[in-house]
Design a protein around this motif. Structure first.
Motif, PDB file in Angstrom:
ATOM      1  N   LEU A  46      55.681 116.587  -2.913  1.00  0.00           N
ATOM      2  CA  LEU A  46      56.529 116.002  -1.876  1.00  0.00           C
ATOM      3  C   LEU A  46      57.843 116.766  -1.743  1.00  0.00           C
ATOM      4  O   LEU A  46      58.242 117.162  -0.639  1.00  0.00           O
ATOM      5  N   VAL A  47      58.508 116.967  -2.864  1.00  0.00           N
ATOM      6  CA  VAL A  47      59.828 117.620  -2.851  1.00  0.00           C
ATOM      7  C   VAL A  47      59.721 119.018  -2.256  1.00  0.00           C
ATOM      8  O   VAL A  47      60.532 119.412  -1.401  1.00  0.00           O
ATOM      9  N   ASN A  48      58.729 119.786  -2.692  1.00  0.00           N
ATOM     10  CA  ASN A  48      58.612 121.164  -2.227  1.00  0.00           C
ATOM     11  C   ASN A  48      58.174 121.260  -0.768  1.00  0.00           C
ATOM     12  O   ASN A  48      58.318 122.315  -0.146  1.00  0.00           O
ATOM     13  N   ALA A  49      57.639 120.148  -0.230  1.00  0.00           N
ATOM     14  CA  ALA A  49      57.225 120.134   1.171  1.00  0.00           C
ATOM     15  C   ALA A  49      58.380 119.815   2.113  1.00  0.00           C
ATOM     16  O   ALA A  49      58.238 119.986   3.332  1.00  0.00           O
ATOM     17  N   VAL A  50      59.511 119.372   1.590  1.00  0.00           N
ATOM     18  CA  VAL A  50      60.614 118.919   2.452  1.00  0.00           C
ATOM     19  C   VAL A  50      61.023 119.978   3.473  1.00  0.00           C
ATOM     20  O   VAL A  50      61.089 119.689   4.687  1.00  0.00           O
ATOM     21  N   PRO A  51      61.315 121.217   3.090  1.00  0.00           N
ATOM     22  CA  PRO A  51      61.761 122.186   4.104  1.00  0.00           C
ATOM     23  C   PRO A  51      60.739 122.404   5.216  1.00  0.00           C
ATOM     24  O   PRO A  51      61.114 122.499   6.396  1.00  0.00           O
ATOM     25  N   ALA A  52      59.451 122.472   4.859  1.00  0.00           N
ATOM     26  CA  ALA A  52      58.422 122.707   5.881  1.00  0.00           C
ATOM     27  C   ALA A  52      58.287 121.519   6.820  1.00  0.00           C
ATOM     28  O   ALA A  52      58.093 121.692   8.028  1.00  0.00           O
ATOM     29  N   VAL A  53      58.384 120.308   6.284  1.00  0.00           N
ATOM     30  CA  VAL A  53      58.246 119.119   7.123  1.00  0.00           C
ATOM     31  C   VAL A  53      59.461 118.961   8.031  1.00  0.00           C
ATOM     32  O   VAL A  53      59.334 118.611   9.207  1.00  0.00           O
ATOM     33  N   VAL A  54      60.640 119.235   7.517  1.00  0.00           N
ATOM     34  CA  VAL A  54      61.851 119.170   8.344  1.00  0.00           C
ATOM     35  C   VAL A  54      61.763 120.195   9.478  1.00  0.00           C
ATOM     36  O   VAL A  54      62.178 119.930  10.609  1.00  0.00           O
ATOM     37  N   ALA A  55      61.204 121.359   9.192  1.00  0.00           N
ATOM     38  CA  ALA A  55      61.105 122.412  10.201  1.00  0.00           C
ATOM     39  C   ALA A  55      59.969 122.187  11.190  1.00  0.00           C
ATOM     40  O   ALA A  55      59.953 122.814  12.258  1.00  0.00           O
ATOM     41  N   ALA A  56      59.045 121.299  10.875  1.00  0.00           N
ATOM     42  CA  ALA A  56      57.876 121.079  11.728  1.00  0.00           C
ATOM     43  C   ALA A  56      58.260 120.382  13.029  1.00  0.00           C
ATOM     44  O   ALA A  56      59.296 119.713  13.116  1.00  0.00           O
ATOM     45  N   ASP A  57      57.415 120.547  14.040  1.00  0.00           N
ATOM     46  CA  ASP A  57      57.599 119.796  15.273  1.00  0.00           C
ATOM     47  C   ASP A  57      57.457 118.309  14.982  1.00  0.00           C
ATOM     48  O   ASP A  57      56.715 117.910  14.073  1.00  0.00           O
ATOM     49  N   PRO A  58      58.138 117.434  15.746  1.00  0.00           N
ATOM     50  CA  PRO A  58      58.018 116.000  15.517  1.00  0.00           C
ATOM     51  C   PRO A  58      56.569 115.528  15.569  1.00  0.00           C
ATOM     52  O   PRO A  58      55.777 116.009  16.380  1.00  0.00           O
ATOM     53  N   GLY A  59      56.238 114.593  14.682  1.00  0.00           N
ATOM     54  CA  GLY A  59      54.894 114.044  14.665  1.00  0.00           C
ATOM     55  C   GLY A  59      54.392 113.836  13.254  1.00  0.00           C
ATOM     56  O   GLY A  59      55.138 113.971  12.280  1.00  0.00           O
ATOM     57  N   ILE A  60      53.124 113.485  13.141  1.00  0.00           N
ATOM     58  CA  ILE A  60      52.482 113.314  11.841  1.00  0.00           C
ATOM     59  C   ILE A  60      52.011 114.686  11.368  1.00  0.00           C
ATOM     60  O   ILE A  60      51.236 115.361  12.044  1.00  0.00           O
ATOM     61  N   VAL A  61      52.482 115.097  10.224  1.00  0.00           N
ATOM     62  CA  VAL A  61      52.166 116.406   9.658  1.00  0.00           C
ATOM     63  C   VAL A  61      51.146 116.203   8.539  1.00  0.00           C
ATOM     64  O   VAL A  61      51.414 115.499   7.564  1.00  0.00           O
ATOM     65  N   THR A  62      49.973 116.803   8.680  1.00  0.00           N
ATOM     66  CA  THR A  62      48.955 116.704   7.630  1.00  0.00           C
ATOM     67  C   THR A  62      48.879 118.025   6.880  1.00  0.00           C
ATOM     68  O   THR A  62      49.510 119.022   7.255  1.00  0.00           O
ATOM     69  N   ALA A  63      48.074 118.040   5.823  1.00  0.00           N
ATOM     70  CA  ALA A  63      47.883 119.277   5.066  1.00  0.00           C
ATOM     71  C   ALA A  63      47.342 120.387   5.953  1.00  0.00           C
ATOM     72  O   ALA A  63      47.632 121.566   5.730  1.00  0.00           O
ATOM     73  N   LEU A  64      46.573 120.029   6.968  1.00  0.00           N
ATOM     74  CA  LEU A  64      46.013 121.040   7.866  1.00  0.00           C
ATOM     75  C   LEU A  64      47.104 121.761   8.656  1.00  0.00           C
ATOM     76  O   LEU A  64      46.915 122.892   9.089  1.00  0.00           O
ATOM     77  N   ASP A  65      48.244 121.101   8.828  1.00  0.00           N
ATOM     78  CA  ASP A  65      49.358 121.721   9.542  1.00  0.00           C
ATOM     79  C   ASP A  65      50.172 122.650   8.646  1.00  0.00           C
ATOM     80  O   ASP A  65      51.004 123.417   9.129  1.00  0.00           O
ATOM     81  N   LEU A  66      49.939 122.560   7.336  1.00  0.00           N
ATOM     82  CA  LEU A  66      50.731 123.336   6.385  1.00  0.00           C
ATOM     83  C   LEU A  66      49.911 124.450   5.743  1.00  0.00           C
ATOM     84  O   LEU A  66      50.292 124.987   4.708  1.00  0.00           O
TER      85      LEU A  66
END
Length: 359
Positions: free
Chosen positions: A330-350
């Motif tokens: 969770l912690v290490n995903a923070v920068p990528a999720v903050v940078a993502a387009d608005p919406g539900i972000v799944t593992a497939l998006d990362l």
């Protein structure tokens, strides 16, 4: 000079939350600016004390959620217990998103890949909240999470042909401290006919079905409906002690369950969990390569592949490291999720490359 670090609020200080606090503090790109607790006795205590760091971080815990949202953090790392309060938890996450705060959470696990599983009203509510708040939501961990989404899908990128993907957790839960999960959800230490929550029809497909559906989506497969649930509960042969509860002989001591995704009646994606309360129980079931436990990925096809992922903490315990790996995913995903387009972000998006097209 303003800090370029992302401002993060921690949400809970339990078995996962305390590791998340330590992880946020150690992360060069993150700054802990607030901490929520459910227990009034923890209010006013320093985050470092609650995380067991042996030093103060200068952030005090509060039960005031509005005060934390008023900080306008970039993200909330949400690790509060959701297994026994799924509906309320979804309402909480929806409110955070609508307030414009990105959320990275360990649950409810149904949100790991909610499509085809989450009821329409809740899914629409989350999607509308991310749109209005300009925010993103990512739910993950180790299982459901990295061990059975990113890990198997990356492995499929080595395949020429895929006939079946099987992802397993094979673990001894004797050192896993979660009395509610162990007793009420699993039913360990209770009669074999105890009506535990997990064994209600459809519950496994809600909790771990998203794992099966996300792997299938990553491979471009359309699964038969509904998913198949297989449950095999076994009694403890001798009195057994765990850190969460005692397991008297004759009560439930081990369980193996599977959630099976089929295509035209043939199993193609299988989630397999083997959970014991002592290492020597039910020896005919799959066992880890070493004591404690493992996550296993098996891909049948060309080539045949098997990967055992093991971990343990510095103290040697795999349940401790299970909490750490969940928190740090969770912690290490923070920068990528903050940078993502608005919406539900799944593992497939990362992630990018899978075995899509050869399954």
């Amino acid at each position: 000079m303003t800090s370029s670090k992302l401002r993060v609020v921690g949400w809970s200080t339990g078995t996962v939350g305390r590791h998340a606090i330590a992880g946020i503090e150690a992360h060069h790109d993150l700054e802990l600016v607030g901490l929520w607790v459910s227990n009034p006795e923890k209010e006013g205590k320093d985050a470092g004390e609650l995380a067991g760091l042996g030093r103060k971080l200068g952030v005090t815990a509060t039960t005031d959620r509005d005060a934390l949202l008023a900080l306008k953090p970039d993200a909330i790392v949400h690790t509060a217990m959701t297994d026994d309060r799924m509906f309320e938890a979804i309402e909480d996450l929806t409110a955070f998103l609508a307030a414009g705060v990105n959320v990275i959470s360990s649950g409810p696990v149904i949100l790991q890949y909610p499509y085809g599983v989450l009821w329409e009203e809740a899914l629409t509510g989350l999607e509308e909240a991310t749109a209005s708040g300009g925010s993103s939501l990512h739910v993950n961990g180790i299982d459901p999470g990295f061990a059975n989404d990113v890990l198997p899908l990356v492995l499929t990128s080595l395949s020429q042909r895929i006939d079946e993907v099987r992802v397993s957790e094979i673990a001894d839960y004797s050192t896993y401290y979660q009395p509610v999960v162990m007793g009420d959800l699993f039913g360990f230490g209770k009669p074999l006919d105890f009506d535990a929550m997990l064994w209600q029809p459809g519950i496994l497909s809600m909790a771990w079905g998203p794992v099966v559906r996300q792997i299938a989506a990553g491979l471009g497969l359309t699964l038969d409906e509904p998913l198949e649930e297989i449950i095999d509960r076994r009694p403890a042969e001798v009195d057994t002690k765990t850190v969460s509860l005692d397991v008297p002989a004759g009560t439930m001591g081990a369980v193996r369950f599977q959630v099976v995704g089929k295509v035209d009646g043939v199993p193609r994606v299988v989630l397999d969990h083997v959970t014991r309360t002592a290492e020597d129980q039910v020896p005919e079931w799959p066992t880890p390569p070493a004591g404690g436990g493992c996550y296993r990925v098996e891909i049948t096809g060309e080539p045949m592949m098997k990967l055992d992922f093991t971990h343990h903490g510095e103290n040697g315990d795999h349940n401790d490291s299970g909490m750490i790996t969940t928190a740090m995913r969770l912690v290490n995903a923070v920068p990528a999720v903050v940078a993502a387009d608005p919406g539900i972000v799944t593992a497939l998006d990362l992630m990018h490359v899978t075995g899509r097209g050869v399954a």
